[in-house]
Design a protein around this motif. Sequence first.
Motif, PDB file in Angstrom:
ATOM      1  N   GLU A 123       1.570  -5.351   7.241  1.00  0.00           N
ATOM      2  CA  GLU A 123       2.098  -4.405   8.227  1.00  0.00           C
ATOM      3  C   GLU A 123       1.166  -3.214   8.437  1.00  0.00           C
ATOM      4  N   ASP A 195      -0.071  -3.914  12.724  1.00  0.00           N
ATOM      5  CA  ASP A 195       0.971  -4.666  12.028  1.00  0.00           C
ATOM      6  C   ASP A 195       0.875  -6.108  12.513  1.00  0.00           C
ATOM      7  N   SER A 202       0.710   0.253  14.146  1.00  0.00           N
ATOM      8  CA  SER A 202       1.706   0.701  13.168  1.00  0.00           C
ATOM      9  C   SER A 202       1.394   2.091  12.624  1.00  0.00           C
TER      10      SER A 202
END
Length: 308
Positions: A123, A195, A202
């Motif tokens: 992520e 991500d 992200s």
Amino acid sequence: MKKLTLIILPLLLLLLLTGCEKIVLDGADGVQPDAADGQVTISVDGANTSYAGFETRSSLPVEEVCTRLCFAVYQGGTRLKYDNQKLGDADFGTATFTLDAGTYQLLILGHSGQANPATTKPEQVKFTNLTASGGTGYTDTFYYYGQLEVTGSTPQQRYTLERASAMLRLIVRDAVPSQVSQFYFYYTGGSGQLDVTTGYGSANSQQKVTLPVTPGLQPQQFELYTFPHADGQPVKFKIEAQTSTGETLFTRELQATMEPNIITQYSGNFFSSSDPITDPDPDPDQPDTSSSSILVDTEWGGVEEFSY
């Protein structure tokens, strides 16, 4: 005494034969179950370089699109194995891992940066901009992320990479003044961190890139990359035309709503007041294609074109 010896010898022989016999507890017909671990070979077929929304798709060999590849294997969110490669390595495009039978998540990442991103967490695949120390800044980036099933006889797996990045293309149509030697780009609203589980940025990154210019030449083209956020927040660009010592002579600010695999193109006069760079007019009928075995899908999804 002689009779006792004759009785004991057959008994000992029987015990020895019984002890050497191999007893199969698992597997039918004496076949052993799959080994607890095995080698898995992963290859990149290429990169898909096509524009989203266009029927034609173009995949090129990964070595024509990327100079670096990152392979990573995760289980339960934890990275278990990884292999970073650069163009020129004998095994570029192929990675081999030894894994227990089971279900894993596989990441393959292709880019052309001067350093590999951190891939500890899928992520938070974080890229580092090295322009200030001689690097090329953020680059066009391709990836694959999905499930990997491993058995004792898992064959070679082949994958095609898809584009994760969005591009801002700036076309300067008027001549660059002689005292200008570089463009400094500072932009916010995008992300330098990807991500891979969603394909979106992200982090709220402050991205900075410095690119050289050629005084007097016209037109000139500059390309910047970012990972857009899923919420569609706009990306704001501040562009400074600078001298070789970093003195700012001209400044412009632009804003664009960007999407993965889409080029947002601004064109116009940067230094003069006639036909300045303004808000763009979308022109989805002008794809700018490039192509990519990994294959990398390098065909952009489309071009949104504006003047400034």
